[in-house]
Design a protein around this motif. Structure first.
Motif, PDB file in Angstrom:
ATOM      1  N   LYS A  92       0.517  -1.146  -0.389  1.00 47.55           N
ATOM      2  CA  LYS A  92       0.381   0.033   0.239  1.00 47.55           C
ATOM      3  C   LYS A  92       1.352   0.984   0.238  1.00 47.55           C
ATOM      4  O   LYS A  92       0.543   2.503  -0.791  1.00 47.55           O
ATOM      5  CB  LYS A  92      -1.089  -0.365   1.076  1.00 47.55           C
ATOM      6  N   GLN A  93       1.977   1.170   0.734  1.00 51.00           N
ATOM      7  CA  GLN A  93       2.619   2.485   0.476  1.00 51.00           C
ATOM      8  C   GLN A  93       3.490   2.662  -0.144  1.00 51.00           C
ATOM      9  O   GLN A  93       3.070   3.727  -1.423  1.00 51.00           O
ATOM     10  CB  GLN A  93       4.018   1.856   1.484  1.00 51.00           C
ATOM     11  N   GLN A 129       2.166   2.068  -3.351  1.00 48.61           N
ATOM     12  CA  GLN A 129       1.083   2.335  -4.738  1.00 48.61           C
ATOM     13  C   GLN A 129       0.774   3.926  -4.112  1.00 48.61           C
ATOM     14  O   GLN A 129       0.688   4.678  -4.968  1.00 48.61           O
ATOM     15  CB  GLN A 129       0.029   1.939  -4.281  1.00 48.61           C
ATOM     16  N   GLU A 130       1.331   4.495  -2.988  1.00 47.56           N
ATOM     17  CA  GLU A 130       0.419   5.551  -2.979  1.00 47.56           C
ATOM     18  C   GLU A 130       1.504   6.488  -3.164  1.00 47.56           C
ATOM     19  O   GLU A 130       1.713   7.511  -3.806  1.00 47.56           O
ATOM     20  CB  GLU A 130       0.927   5.797  -1.071  1.00 47.56           C
ATOM     21  N   GLN A 131       2.903   5.968  -3.089  1.00 51.23           N
ATOM     22  CA  GLN A 131       3.741   6.727  -3.901  1.00 51.23           C
ATOM     23  C   GLN A 131       4.041   6.763  -4.939  1.00 51.23           C
ATOM     24  O   GLN A 131       4.553   7.400  -5.678  1.00 51.23           O
ATOM     25  CB  GLN A 131       5.631   6.205  -2.764  1.00 51.23           C
ATOM     26  N   GLY A 132       3.922   5.931  -5.840  1.00 49.35           N
ATOM     27  CA  GLY A 132       3.131   5.424  -7.000  1.00 49.35           C
ATOM     28  C   GLY A 132       4.191   4.726  -7.666  1.00 49.35           C
ATOM     29  O   GLY A 132       4.629   4.588  -9.145  1.00 49.35           O
ATOM     30  N   VAL A 133       4.637   3.505  -7.109  1.00 53.62           N
ATOM     31  CA  VAL A 133       6.104   2.974  -7.261  1.00 53.62           C
ATOM     32  C   VAL A 133       5.134   1.987  -7.983  1.00 53.62           C
ATOM     33  O   VAL A 133       4.971   1.108  -9.260  1.00 53.62           O
ATOM     34  CB  VAL A 133       6.729   2.553  -6.517  1.00 53.62           C
ATOM     35  N   TYR A 134       3.837   1.058  -7.409  1.00 55.42           N
ATOM     36  CA  TYR A 134       3.079   0.385  -8.202  1.00 55.42           C
ATOM     37  C   TYR A 134       1.825   1.480  -8.548  1.00 55.42           C
ATOM     38  O   TYR A 134       1.285   2.352  -7.803  1.00 55.42           O
ATOM     39  CB  TYR A 134       2.497  -0.602  -6.971  1.00 55.42           C
ATOM     40  N   ASP A 135       1.069   0.733  -9.611  1.00 50.97           N
ATOM     41  CA  ASP A 135      -0.518   1.012 -10.171  1.00 50.97           C
ATOM     42  C   ASP A 135      -1.559   0.963  -8.621  1.00 50.97           C
ATOM     43  O   ASP A 135      -1.057  -0.830  -7.937  1.00 50.97           O
ATOM     44  CB  ASP A 135      -0.644  -0.113 -11.284  1.00 50.97           C
ATOM     45  N   GLU A 136      -2.739   1.374  -8.878  1.00 49.54           N
ATOM     46  CA  GLU A 136      -3.404   1.538  -7.517  1.00 49.54           C
ATOM     47  C   GLU A 136      -4.202   0.273  -8.279  1.00 49.54           C
ATOM     48  O   GLU A 136      -4.388  -0.279  -9.528  1.00 49.54           O
ATOM     49  CB  GLU A 136      -4.253   2.568  -8.388  1.00 49.54           C
ATOM     50  N   LYS A 180       3.329  -3.420 -11.580  1.00 52.34           N
ATOM     51  CA  LYS A 180       4.054  -2.648 -12.009  1.00 52.34           C
ATOM     52  C   LYS A 180       4.778  -3.614 -13.214  1.00 52.34           C
ATOM     53  O   LYS A 180       4.764  -4.302 -13.412  1.00 52.34           O
ATOM     54  CB  LYS A 180       5.433  -2.336 -11.292  1.00 52.34           C
ATOM     55  N   GLU A 226       7.588  -2.338 -16.618  1.00 52.94           N
ATOM     56  CA  GLU A 226       7.961  -1.716 -17.586  1.00 52.94           C
ATOM     57  C   GLU A 226       9.460  -1.704 -17.513  1.00 52.94           C
ATOM     58  O   GLU A 226      10.080  -3.739 -17.225  1.00 52.94           O
ATOM     59  CB  GLU A 226       8.748  -0.613 -16.381  1.00 52.94           C
TER      60      GLU A 226
END
Length: 649
Positions: free
Chosen positions: A210-211, A213-220, A294, A296
């Motif tokens: 969840k952290q 995801q909040e930082q934008g590393v993983y997709d929601e 994710k 990439e």
């Protein structure tokens, strides 16, 4: 991967293709390595399991610590050799580079960052995994960390100081050990680089995902708790915890270009160009087997995979290596069976047993044997009760156990320094111990070199390249060559110190090699102030400036004296040669009369020589006459004595 209560990802999607590959790799691992690795883990931990017994009649559950000692001793040797000197790596730069100061900056900065994240502890865990399971695996992870340090700040126009802390955030890279049951690799590959891809499949805390995801590393995405799976747990003997955890599959490797572009760039098959590589190096992260978090392309400038691995001992044509537990497996199993059989037999020979005529015991009597117990019988107790045992325990079993323990040491090459005299050489002679230690050190050195080349150097190189890419202000981008600076392990160092001391005893203290040997001995010792002692020794061996000046002056005076003597010899030689030349000239200029006089002198000498010869002949004749007179007198004396004797008769 057998997930319960989940929807499988379609095979024509990127996540479906990755999960399908991981399923096949998991099946290959489970069918070939899972049971063996579990047993190696139990033997190292000393955990008993029914399936590990070799006899169905075994009652004892003892597990010999021989294999545990072998694992820990072998790992300690490699750790001591790697970290015993503090800095475990060095850097080489291009010889044509005029600025060599950047090497020291990079070395010190990288050493500080490694110390900050505690990479030594992570490397030690990878070594333990390699010794137990045969292969040590680590993942290079990046994360942001907050660094707090005490600071002061002026307030009230500088009249006062506020005390507090300053907070800085920066990206660091660390090594995370991976257990073999959480690692998947292409079965036909022998290394991470040549594999189609590798995957790390494990349970992670729910809050971490969840952290990110909040930082934008993983997709929601909507996430649910993953069902338990004992195959992924670090210890299968423990009760699994099924709350607040997510099964995360991180894939590093090649993926089909069409699936990648259609997923990442949302392109249709018609828009994808036909020309181009069939596979793309990518990073794919999937949660619970069906949720893509994710995807990439490989973001690292060297396009390498953030995973390092090394086998404890190489098995040709196979990725999974041969560890200490596999080497000592057979001897350990035989040793455990021997000890358990001895303990089971000891119970039959030590504890009392009684044969009883049950028909002559009182009704409802409960027969127990203990001190002070009264046993009621219907009749003579000597006829009803009879103690018996199964004989005495064979003492050879204890000696057999010791021999099996030596077999474990022989198979693994691991031994403690305390057990050297009695274990590696029965006679405990210096020559025998030296030969045996040489063989043990060679085996440890072989493992150490394999660890350095396959794990340590790639780890340092990859971490340095990531710092150069993401933190170029602190790490200038240059082509550095990283090398290891590990030395010998503790046993090898003690062995080398012994050899140096013996060599030192054969050398005079005045020898120029004597201080070098002393420095080598101190360098091999595990002293806290080793560097200070070495610096003091080097300083003590430096020549005194005054003494050096006096020696230089004495050498100059000696040289001047030798030059003066040489000049004197040259002058005398020239004088002699001059006289010879003068005599030759005078000889050529002598007049004829001088030559005549010289001839007369020579003739006169010849006449004198003739007179001398005549005088010699005269004296010889005189000597002969004297001898004849003496002979005649002697004869007359003899005749006179005979006449006297005749007259007396």
């Amino acid at each position: 991967m057998d997930y319960e209560n989940k929807q499988s990802a379609p095979l024509d999607s990127l996540e479906g293709w990755v999960i399908n590959k991981c399923d096949k790799w998991r099946d290959h691992f489970d069918s070939n390595y899972e049971e063996r690795f579990d047993e190696y883990y139990r033997l190292w931990r000393g955990i008993w399991a029914k399936e590990d017994s070799l006899r169905n009649s075994e009652r004892s559950r003892i597990i010999s610590p021989a294999l545990q000692q072998a694992v820990e001793s072998s790992v300690a040797e490699v750790e001591e050799a790697t970290f015993g000197r503090g800095t475990f790596f060095d850097i080489k730069d291009d010889l044509q580079d005029p600025n060599q100061g950047d090497i020291q900056l990079i070395r010190e900065q990288l050493t500080e960052d490694f110390h900050f994240v505690g990479v030594r502890k992570q490397i030690a865990e990878c070594l333990i995994n390699s010794a137990i399971f045969g292969t040590g695996i680590g993942e290079i992870v990046a994360y942001e960390t907050k660094h707090f340090k005490p600071a002061t700040q002026p307030i009230m126009d500088g009249d006062m100081q506020a005390i507090g802390v300053t907070e800085t955030t920066r990206t660091v890279f660390n090594l995370r050990p991976v257990l073999p049951q959480n690692f998947l690799i292409d079965p036909v590959a022998t290394s991470i680089k040549e594999a189609l891809g590798v995957a790390i499949d494990e349970f992670v805390p729910y809050y971490q995902v969840k952290q990110l995801q909040e930082q934008g590393v993983y997709d929601e995405a909507e996430l649910t708790t993953a069902p338990p799976d004992s195959e992924l747990e670090a210890d299968e003997e423990l009760t699994s915890y099924s709350d607040d955890k997510i099964r995360l599959t991180k894939y590093y490797g090649l993926v089909p270009r069409e699936l990648f572009e259609s997923t990442v760039y949302e392109m249709d098959d018609e828009d994808i160009e036909e020309e181009g590589p069939e596979y793309i190096e990518a990073i794919v992260v999937i949660a619970n087997g069906n949720i893509l978090l994710k995807a990439e392309a490989n973001p690292y400038m060297m396009e390498d995979r953030p995973v390092v691995a090394f086998p404890w001992d190489i098995v040709p044509g196979r990725f999974w290596g041969r560890g200490v537990c596999e080497k000592g497996y057979n001897a350990q199993k035989a040793l455990d069976t021997e000890l358990r059989a001895r303990i089971d037999a000891l119970a039959l020979t030590v504890h009392p047993m009684m044969a009883v005529d049950a028909s002559r015991l009182p009704r409802g009597a409960k027969l127990e044997i203990r001190p002070g117990k009264t046993i009621l019988t219907n009749g003579n107790p000597a006829e009803i009760l009879q103690p018996f045992n199964f004989g005495k325990l064979d003492p050879n079993t204890f000696q057999q156990a010791g021999a099996l323990q030596q077999m474990v040491q022989m198979a693994t090459g691991a031994i403690d320094a305390a057990g050297i005299p009695g274990s590696i050489n029965g006679d405990s002679t210096a020559a025998g111990i030296s030969m045996s230690l040489g063989a043990i050190i060679k085996r440890h050195k072989r493992t150490l070199i394999n660890f350095q080349d396959s794990f340590l150097i790639p780890l340092v190189t990859k971490v340095a390249h990531r710092y150069m890419q993401f933190d170029p202000e602190r790490y200038p981008v240059k082509d550095f060559k990283f090398i290891t600076t590990s030395s010998l392990g503790i046993i090898a160092r003690e062995y080398e110190v012994t050899q140096l001391v013996q060599l030192l005893q054969t050398m005079s203290p005045e020898s120029p090699m004597y201080p070098l040997l002393i420095e080598s001995i101190v360098d091999n010792m595990n002293l806290s102030n080793r560097e200070e002692i070495i610096a003091s020794l080097r300083k003590a061996n430096e020549p005194d400036p005054e003494q050096q000046a006096m020696q230089q002056q004495a050498m100059e005076m000696d040289m001047a004296q030798k030059q003066a003597s040489l000049q004197n010899y040259q002058a005398q030689t020239e004088e002699i040669q001059s006289r010879i030349r003068q005599n030759e000239v005078e000889t050529q200029l002598l007049p004829a009369d001088s030559q005549t006089k010289r001839m007369e002198v020579m003739l006169k000498g010849a006449v004198e020589t003739d007179e001398t010869d005549k005088e010699f002949d005269r004296r010889a004749r005189l000597a002969e006459l004297v001898l004849k007179e003496r002979e005649i007198a002697s004869k007359e004396d003899i005749v006179e004595r005979q006449m006297r004797q005749y007259d007396s008769n």
